[in-house]
Design a protein around this motif. Structure first.
Motif, PDB file in Angstrom:
ATOM      1  N   VAL A  84      24.762 -14.826   2.286  1.00  9.40           N
ATOM      2  CA  VAL A  84      23.763 -14.244   3.198  1.00  9.40           C
ATOM      3  C   VAL A  84      22.314 -14.536   3.288  1.00  9.40           C
ATOM      4  N   PRO A  85      21.933 -14.892   4.383  1.00  4.81           N
ATOM      5  CA  PRO A  85      20.444 -15.542   4.684  1.00  4.81           C
ATOM      6  C   PRO A  85      19.793 -14.433   4.610  1.00  4.81           C
ATOM      7  N   TRP A  86      18.361 -14.455   3.807  1.00  8.67           N
ATOM      8  CA  TRP A  86      17.403 -13.668   3.972  1.00  8.67           C
ATOM      9  C   TRP A  86      16.684 -13.630   5.506  1.00  8.67           C
ATOM     10  N   ARG A  87      16.609 -12.416   6.082  1.00 11.66           N
ATOM     11  CA  ARG A  87      16.198 -12.294   7.478  1.00 11.66           C
ATOM     12  C   ARG A  87      14.408 -12.081   7.453  1.00 11.66           C
ATOM     13  N   HIS A  88      13.820 -12.715   8.025  1.00 14.94           N
ATOM     14  CA  HIS A  88      12.257 -12.512   8.442  1.00 14.94           C
ATOM     15  C   HIS A  88      12.337 -11.270   9.328  1.00 14.94           C
ATOM     16  N   ILE A  89      11.410 -10.296   8.899  1.00 15.47           N
ATOM     17  CA  ILE A  89      11.028  -9.247   9.610  1.00 15.47           C
ATOM     18  C   ILE A  89       9.603  -8.802   9.601  1.00 15.47           C
ATOM     19  N   ASN A  90       9.074  -8.290  10.474  1.00 15.04           N
ATOM     20  CA  ASN A  90       7.752  -7.522  10.320  1.00 15.04           C
ATOM     21  C   ASN A  90       7.731  -6.117  10.168  1.00 15.04           C
ATOM     22  N   LEU A  91       7.198  -5.703   9.045  1.00 12.52           N
ATOM     23  CA  LEU A  91       6.999  -4.180   9.015  1.00 12.52           C
ATOM     24  C   LEU A  91       5.788  -4.012   9.716  1.00 12.52           C
ATOM     25  N   LEU A  92       5.758  -2.458  10.076  1.00  5.97           N
ATOM     26  CA  LEU A  92       4.379  -1.941  10.564  1.00  5.97           C
ATOM     27  C   LEU A  92       3.744  -1.304   9.598  1.00  5.97           C
ATOM     28  N   GLY A  93       2.475  -1.855   9.508  1.00  8.13           N
ATOM     29  CA  GLY A  93       1.475  -1.285   8.402  1.00  8.13           C
ATOM     30  C   GLY A  93       0.864   0.109   9.226  1.00  8.13           C
ATOM     31  N   ALA A  94       0.194   0.750   8.232  1.00 11.29           N
ATOM     32  CA  ALA A  94      -0.179   2.215   8.755  1.00 11.29           C
ATOM     33  C   ALA A  94      -1.444   1.933   9.776  1.00 11.29           C
ATOM     34  N   THR A  95      -2.181   0.630   9.615  1.00  7.13           N
ATOM     35  CA  THR A  95      -3.221   0.550  10.377  1.00  7.13           C
ATOM     36  C   THR A  95      -2.806  -0.422  11.640  1.00  7.13           C
ATOM     37  N   GLY A  96      -1.545  -0.413  11.880  1.00  4.96           N
ATOM     38  CA  GLY A  96      -0.993  -1.338  12.957  1.00  4.96           C
ATOM     39  C   GLY A  96      -0.844  -2.641  12.562  1.00  4.96           C
ATOM     40  N   THR A  97      -1.123  -3.285  11.539  1.00  7.66           N
ATOM     41  CA  THR A  97      -0.954  -4.542  11.187  1.00  7.66           C
ATOM     42  C   THR A  97       0.495  -4.654  10.838  1.00  7.66           C
ATOM     43  N   CYS A 149       0.981  -1.135  -0.069  1.00  7.37           N
ATOM     44  CA  CYS A 149      -0.076  -0.064   0.109  1.00  7.37           C
ATOM     45  C   CYS A 149       0.727   1.228  -0.041  1.00  7.37           C
ATOM     46  N   ALA A 150       0.540   2.220  -1.048  1.00 11.16           N
ATOM     47  CA  ALA A 150       1.212   3.383  -0.882  1.00 11.16           C
ATOM     48  C   ALA A 150       1.334   4.278   0.462  1.00 11.16           C
ATOM     49  N   VAL A 151       0.291   4.140   1.032  1.00  9.96           N
ATOM     50  CA  VAL A 151       0.103   4.924   2.394  1.00  9.96           C
ATOM     51  C   VAL A 151       1.305   4.299   3.236  1.00  9.96           C
ATOM     52  N   ASP A 152       1.348   3.051   3.285  1.00 12.52           N
ATOM     53  CA  ASP A 152       2.417   2.399   4.331  1.00 12.52           C
ATOM     54  C   ASP A 152       3.897   2.747   3.740  1.00 12.52           C
ATOM     55  N   VAL A 153       4.009   2.748   2.513  1.00 11.64           N
ATOM     56  CA  VAL A 153       5.284   3.030   2.056  1.00 11.64           C
ATOM     57  C   VAL A 153       5.708   4.420   2.211  1.00 11.64           C
ATOM     58  N   LEU A 154       4.760   5.360   2.038  1.00 15.90           N
ATOM     59  CA  LEU A 154       4.912   7.043   2.567  1.00 15.90           C
ATOM     60  C   LEU A 154       5.005   7.081   3.857  1.00 15.90           C
ATOM     61  N   ARG A 155       4.628   6.393   4.767  1.00 18.09           N
ATOM     62  CA  ARG A 155       4.610   6.510   5.944  1.00 18.09           C
ATOM     63  C   ARG A 155       5.993   6.016   6.512  1.00 18.09           C
ATOM     64  N   TRP A 156       6.879   5.187   5.954  1.00 18.34           N
ATOM     65  CA  TRP A 156       8.023   4.857   6.528  1.00 18.34           C
ATOM     66  C   TRP A 156       9.114   5.691   5.872  1.00 18.34           C
ATOM     67  N   ILE A 157       8.897   6.628   4.742  1.00 15.30           N
ATOM     68  CA  ILE A 157       9.892   7.293   4.235  1.00 15.30           C
ATOM     69  C   ILE A 157      10.411   8.383   5.389  1.00 15.30           C
ATOM     70  N   GLY A 158      11.503   8.647   5.566  1.00 18.02           N
ATOM     71  CA  GLY A 158      11.864   9.737   6.521  1.00 18.02           C
ATOM     72  C   GLY A 158      11.964   9.149   7.974  1.00 18.02           C
ATOM     73  N   HIS A 159      11.697   7.908   8.197  1.00 16.72           N
ATOM     74  CA  HIS A 159      12.008   7.182   9.583  1.00 16.72           C
ATOM     75  C   HIS A 159      13.118   6.312   9.638  1.00 16.72           C
ATOM     76  N   PRO A 160      13.714   6.128  10.809  1.00 15.93           N
ATOM     77  CA  PRO A 160      14.872   5.027  10.873  1.00 15.93           C
ATOM     78  C   PRO A 160      14.216   3.579  10.572  1.00 15.93           C
ATOM     79  N   VAL A 161      14.885   2.838   9.855  1.00 20.34           N
ATOM     80  CA  VAL A 161      14.374   1.262   9.869  1.00 20.34           C
ATOM     81  C   VAL A 161      14.044   0.656  10.921  1.00 20.34           C
TER      82      VAL A 161
END
Length: 156
Positions: free
Chosen positions: A89-102, A50-62
């Motif tokens: 180098v193995p892929w790492r499983h992480i969970n991103l935070l979506g805009a709705t908290g998911t 979702c573009a809303v999620d992606v735009l929310r992440w820009i400007g913030h630390p990983v």
């Protein structure tokens, strides 16, 4: 990545920045470009994000855009540039935070593309939601089969 035919050599073209951008956009689900302070400064994403999620992440630390269980994985992820290491180098499983908290489950790798005068730091991500949905359907079908089996046993 290993070569399929180690005896043959393929000549690769010198890639323009526009071609590299297109390659990244077409082959990855999500690519987060970060600065030296690990702040997300740009992103390329597929339609699955979702573009809303992606735009929310820009400007913030990983570290601030991932779930609490993933924060500890970020330092290790960012210390393993797949472009420098001779070992896999193995892929790492992480969970991103979506805009709705998911939580958005992804596999992540860190890569630095270097040229003579520039470098681009990026976290390359693969969306795990389709795999998670398939696993959920499988688990639901398994529970249903167990329930039906137990009902038949009970009737016997």
């Amino acid at each position: 990545m290993a070569s399929a035919h180690p005896l043959q050599s393929v000549e690769l073209p010198v890639l323009s920045p526009a071609w590299v951008r297109q390659f990244i956009e077409k082959t990855q689900d999500l690519t987060l470009f970060i600065d030296h302070d690990t702040i997300v400064i740009d992103a390329f994403h597929s339609d699955s994000f979702c573009a809303v999620d992606v735009l929310r992440w820009i400007g913030h630390p990983v570290r601030s855009i991932v779930g609490p269980e993933s924060v500890g994985k970020i330092d290790f992820l960012l210390s393993s540039d797949v472009g420098e290491n001779s070992s896999a180098v193995p892929w790492r499983h992480i969970n991103l935070l979506g805009a709705t908290g998911t939580f958005i489950p992804v596999l992540a790798r860190y890569l630095v593309l270097r040229s003579d005068a520039q470098e681009a730091r990026m976290v390359v991500l693969r969306d795990l939601r389709p795999l998670q949905a398939a696993n959920d359907r499988f688990a639901a079908a398994q529970r249903e089969m167990e329930h039906e089996y137990n009902e038949r046993l009970r009737k016997l």
